[in-house]
Design a protein around this motif. Structure first.
Motif, mmCIF file in Angstrom:
data_model
loop_
_atom_site.group_PDB
_atom_site.id
_atom_site.type_symbol
_atom_site.label_atom_id
_atom_site.label_comp_id
_atom_site.label_asym_id
_atom_site.label_seq_id
_atom_site.Cartn_x
_atom_site.Cartn_y
_atom_site.Cartn_z
ATOM 1 N N LYS A 103 0.856 -1.187 0.000
ATOM 2 C CA LYS A 103 0.000 0.000 0.000
ATOM 3 C C LYS A 103 0.893 1.239 0.000
ATOM 4 O O LYS A 103 1.954 1.248 0.627
ATOM 5 C CB LYS A 103 -0.913 0.047 1.237
ATOM 6 N N LYS A 104 0.445 2.275 -0.676
ATOM 7 C CA LYS A 104 1.256 3.493 -0.762
ATOM 8 C C LYS A 104 1.551 4.086 0.614
ATOM 9 O O LYS A 104 2.641 4.581 0.869
ATOM 10 C CB LYS A 104 0.535 4.551 -1.617
ATOM 11 N N GLU A 105 0.548 4.029 1.508
ATOM 12 C CA GLU A 105 0.698 4.682 2.801
ATOM 13 C C GLU A 105 1.670 3.948 3.721
ATOM 14 O O GLU A 105 2.370 4.569 4.529
ATOM 15 C CB GLU A 105 -0.666 4.798 3.498
ATOM 16 N N THR A 106 1.727 2.640 3.575
ATOM 17 C CA THR A 106 2.505 1.856 4.548
ATOM 18 C C THR A 106 3.696 1.137 3.938
ATOM 19 O O THR A 106 4.605 0.709 4.656
ATOM 20 C CB THR A 106 1.598 0.801 5.214
ATOM 21 N N GLY A 107 3.726 0.961 2.640
ATOM 22 C CA GLY A 107 4.794 0.192 2.011
ATOM 23 C C GLY A 107 5.989 1.045 1.643
ATOM 24 O O GLY A 107 6.086 2.237 1.989
ATOM 25 N N VAL A 108 6.920 0.438 0.922
ATOM 26 C CA VAL A 108 8.105 1.172 0.499
ATOM 27 C C VAL A 108 7.677 2.289 -0.458
ATOM 28 O O VAL A 108 6.687 2.181 -1.177
ATOM 29 C CB VAL A 108 9.127 0.243 -0.197
ATOM 30 N N GLU A 109 8.447 3.368 -0.413
ATOM 31 C CA GLU A 109 8.146 4.498 -1.290
ATOM 32 C C GLU A 109 8.536 4.143 -2.728
ATOM 33 O O GLU A 109 9.549 3.490 -2.972
ATOM 34 C CB GLU A 109 8.925 5.730 -0.833
ATOM 35 N N LEU A 110 7.725 4.593 -3.681
ATOM 36 C CA LEU A 110 8.013 4.315 -5.084
ATOM 37 C C LEU A 110 7.846 5.597 -5.896
ATOM 38 O O LEU A 110 6.853 6.312 -5.758
ATOM 39 C CB LEU A 110 7.087 3.228 -5.628
ATOM 40 N N GLU A 111 8.812 5.874 -6.739
ATOM 41 C CA GLU A 111 8.757 7.024 -7.641
ATOM 42 C C GLU A 111 9.072 6.551 -9.060
ATOM 43 O O GLU A 111 10.095 5.909 -9.297
ATOM 44 C CB GLU A 111 9.762 8.102 -7.225
ATOM 45 N N VAL A 112 8.173 6.860 -9.986
ATOM 46 C CA VAL A 112 8.413 6.564 -11.389
ATOM 47 C C VAL A 112 8.907 7.851 -12.060
ATOM 48 O O VAL A 112 8.230 8.877 -12.012
ATOM 49 C CB VAL A 112 7.144 6.043 -12.090
ATOM 50 N N ILE A 113 10.069 7.778 -12.687
ATOM 51 C CA ILE A 113 10.704 8.959 -13.281
ATOM 52 C C ILE A 113 10.627 8.831 -14.803
ATOM 53 O O ILE A 113 11.208 7.910 -15.379
ATOM 54 C CB ILE A 113 12.162 9.074 -12.809
ATOM 55 N N PRO A 114 9.885 9.716 -15.456
ATOM 56 C CA PRO A 114 9.645 9.556 -16.893
ATOM 57 C C PRO A 114 10.891 9.834 -17.725
ATOM 58 O O PRO A 114 11.797 10.563 -17.314
ATOM 59 C CB PRO A 114 8.554 10.590 -17.183
ATOM 60 N N GLY A 115 10.900 9.235 -18.916
ATOM 61 C CA GLY A 115 11.952 9.480 -19.889
ATOM 62 C C GLY A 115 11.363 9.626 -21.280
ATOM 63 O O GLY A 115 10.149 9.501 -21.477
ATOM 64 N N ILE A 116 12.210 9.861 -22.248
ATOM 65 C CA ILE A 116 11.761 10.028 -23.627
ATOM 66 C C ILE A 116 11.584 8.650 -24.259
ATOM 67 O O ILE A 116 12.547 7.901 -24.379
ATOM 68 C CB ILE A 116 12.775 10.857 -24.438
ATOM 69 N N SER A 117 10.357 8.329 -24.645
ATOM 70 C CA SER A 117 10.099 7.025 -25.246
ATOM 71 C C SER A 117 10.560 6.995 -26.703
ATOM 72 O O SER A 117 10.760 8.041 -27.330
ATOM 73 C CB SER A 117 8.607 6.695 -25.175
ATOM 74 N N ALA A 118 10.714 5.790 -27.249
ATOM 75 C CA ALA A 118 11.242 5.633 -28.603
ATOM 76 C C ALA A 118 10.367 6.323 -29.641
ATOM 77 O O ALA A 118 10.882 6.869 -30.622
ATOM 78 C CB ALA A 118 11.376 4.146 -28.933
ATOM 79 N N ILE A 119 9.056 6.320 -29.456
ATOM 80 C CA ILE A 119 8.193 6.953 -30.445
ATOM 81 C C ILE A 119 8.507 8.438 -30.555
ATOM 82 O O ILE A 119 8.442 9.034 -31.637
ATOM 83 C CB ILE A 119 6.697 6.725 -30.114
ATOM 84 N N ASN A 120 8.900 9.055 -29.436
ATOM 85 C CA ASN A 120 9.221 10.476 -29.442
ATOM 86 C C ASN A 120 10.630 10.753 -29.963
ATOM 87 O O ASN A 120 10.827 11.653 -30.779
ATOM 88 C CB ASN A 120 9.063 11.048 -28.035
ATOM 89 N N SER A 121 11.601 9.990 -29.472
ATOM 90 C CA SER A 121 12.976 10.228 -29.926
ATOM 91 C C SER A 121 13.122 9.917 -31.407
ATOM 92 O O SER A 121 13.765 10.661 -32.148
ATOM 93 C CB SER A 121 13.956 9.400 -29.091
ATOM 94 N N CYS A 122 12.509 8.830 -31.867
ATOM 95 C CA CYS A 122 12.608 8.480 -33.285
ATOM 96 C C CYS A 122 11.855 9.488 -34.150
ATOM 97 O O CYS A 122 12.306 9.844 -35.244
ATOM 98 C CB CYS A 122 12.071 7.074 -33.517
#
Length: 541
Positions: A103-122
């Motif tokens: 659970k977000k409140e009680t479990g380990v902290e998680l952060e998703v950090i976005p990047g440039i996907s292939a559809i965009n870079s290509c």
């Protein structure tokens, strides 16, 4: 002590395309977990982190190990190329956590950090191929049944999506890209532009421009992203470009060169061809009829073929489906420069040419603006001219707003008005520019409230420049000259207009131009803005 999971997308692989937050997250981490090739790509950002690298098909084990280490109190970076949430590790990490009751409140902290996907870079290397609705489809059947992938390709092809194929081919998996091409060719022209980009922004980057029928003649592998255009995508100067929409607007002075500079209505630039619109409507109607009479079909291919049979009769083979293109012709009409009275014939003509699908809008410029769906603007122009309309283009052009000269009784300024219209009417401008003309000193039609105003008085003209025409701090133009000889006024105005056209910035209104340059054709700017505090409008004008 709780640990932390940092699920990082680092983009195509070059350091300059890694976001600042991704760099910071890598530095914050105690441990880096990733596919060995990805670890090598960020080697220059690593310091003393513990490294766990695994092979291509071991994504689940990487996610499980990351969760385990984070639950032990470590800050763990799980790395993916492109974006971690697009065929990356973010979803697998969440799945592992959910299985463990996280659970977000009680479990380990998680952060998703976005990047440039292939559809965009290509896309950035190809030009602008993803300017309209697009989708990404992975051709890897490692985690997804091929039958499902096939249905998705079929749906995307029918719906005219720009398609970016990820994981198109590997050493052991070679038939999927062949099948994808076969499906697309049922609905798209063989000449549909295709871009092949290998290792975007990496050392061995390769970019190939080809088309749908020839794409398999080029090398395609796991590091290739295949971008297939839609029915409006075209090549221009080694660039692959998809227009923003299917609706094309063009005005009176653009009928021979619409939507410059890329001339989007030309068949050679966009191979859909305007005369295909009726065929597409018939196809759509046939498909709807089939859907209404059959509750389900075995495949979408069968549905398409039955629809074609309804149109053509008998046996058919699958044909290319084209997206209908709606071309909108825009033009402004008026009874004349001085004449403000429409005749019954003119009103009837307007109703006829506009029809049920077009629109008419009366403007403050004593004109009616027409928007008419058509592929034959010349026919409309002839009908409007036959009804004695004065036609003007729409957009950032020069427009004259003249008074009615007291129903023609004060006619001395009319010849000068007509000459200005002949020389300058409809000329392209940095921003829409209006010249107000009044035939007497009463100036009852508000010429002084336009960008440029001239008022005929005592056999000569007074000249006003730089009115601010809109906003709560709007003001009249400043009077820069009185008593200009009637024989000189046309040349003076013409030179002012040409100076603005040459030196004005794109989208710069005349009053801002006058303020910036301080002098136009010998006339000096003076600040006559009302000296009161006015709260700026939300648009910032």
């Amino acid at each position: 002590m709780k640990g932390k999971l940092l699920v990082i997308g680092f983009g195509p692989g070059s350091f300059e395309h890694i976001t600042q937050r991704a760099r910071e997250a890598i530095q914050e981490s105690d441990m880096i977990i990733g596919y060995k090739t990805y670890v090598e790509l960020i080697q220059g950002l690593l310091t003393n982190q513990q490294i766990i690298s695994t092979g291509m098909t071991e994504e689940v084990s990487r996610a499980q190990e990351a969760v385990k280490q984070a639950e032990a109190g470590k800050t763990v970076a799980v790395i993916s190329s492109g974006d971690a949430g697009v065929y990356g590790m973010a979803g697998l990490v969440y799945e592992v956590l959910i299985e463990k009751g996280w659970k977000k409140e009680t479990g380990v902290e998680l952060e998703v950090i976005p990047g440039i996907s292939a559809i965009n870079s290509c896309a950035s290397l190809l030009g602008a191929p993803v300017m309209h609705d697009a989708c990404t489809i992975s051709l890897s059947d490692h985690l997804t049944p091929w039958e499902l992938i096939e249905r998705r390709i079929e749906a995307a092809a029918q719906a005219d999506f720009v398609v970016a194929f990820y994981n198109p081919k590997s050493g052991r998996r070679t038939r999927q890209i062949v099948e994808a091409q076969r499906i697309l060719l049922k609905y798209r022209s063989p000449d549909t532009p295709v871009g092949l980009v290998k290792s975007a922004y990496r050392d061995r980057e390769e970019v190939v421009m080809t088309n749908l029928k020839d794409m398999l003649n080029h090398e395609i592998g796991m590091l290739t992203t295949v971008v297939v255009g839609n029915s409006s995508t075209f090549f221009y100067d080694d660039l692959m470009i998809t227009p923003r929409g299917y609706q094309r607007k063009y005005s009176l002075n653009q009928t021979e060169q619409p939507l410059r500079p890329h001339q989007r209505l030309r068949k050679e630039a966009e191979p859909w061809a305007l005369d295909q619109e009726e065929t597409v409507k018939q196809t759509a109607s046939a498909i709807e009829a089939v859907q209404n009479t059959r509750e389900e079909k075995a495949t979408s291919r069968a549905l398409a073929e039955e629809a074609l049979q309804a149109i053509l009769g008998g046996e058919t083979t699958s044909a290319v489906v084209h997206q209908p293109i709606q071309s909108i012709f825009e033009v402004a009409v008026s009874p004349g420069l001085a004449n403000k009275k429409f005749t019954p014939v003119q009103m009837t003509t307007l109703a006829e040419v506009v029809g049920e699908k077009g629109t008419m809008e009366y403007t403050p410029d004593h004109q009616i603006k027409l928007q008419i769906p058509t592929a034959q603007p010349d026919v409309i122009i002839k009908k409007l001219q036959a009804a004695s309309f004065l036609l003007s283009p729409v957009g950032d052009v020069f427009t004259i707003k003249a008074c009615d000269f007291c129903d023609g009784e004060k006619s001395d300024a009319i010849p000068h008005t007509e000459e200005l219209q002949k020389r300058l009417g409809g000329m392209d401008m940095p921003k829409e520019l209006k010249l107000g003309i009044n035939g007497c000193g009463m100036a009852c039609y508000g010429a002084v409230q336009e960008d440029i105003g001239i008022v005929y008085r005592k056999g000569a003209f007074d000249l006003f420049l730089g009115a601010k025409t809109v906003g709560r701090n709007a003001h009249s133009g400043q009077i820069v000259a009185e008593g200009i000889a009637a024989d000189d006024i046309v040349e003076i105005v013409e030179n002012i207009i040409h100076e603005y056209k040459e030196k004005g910035h794109p989208n710069e209104r005349f009053h801002k131009f006058f303020k910036r340059v301080k002098n136009v054709y010998g006339f000096d700017y003076q600040d006559i803005t009302p000296k009161i505090k006015v709260e700026p409008a939300p648009c910032g004008d």
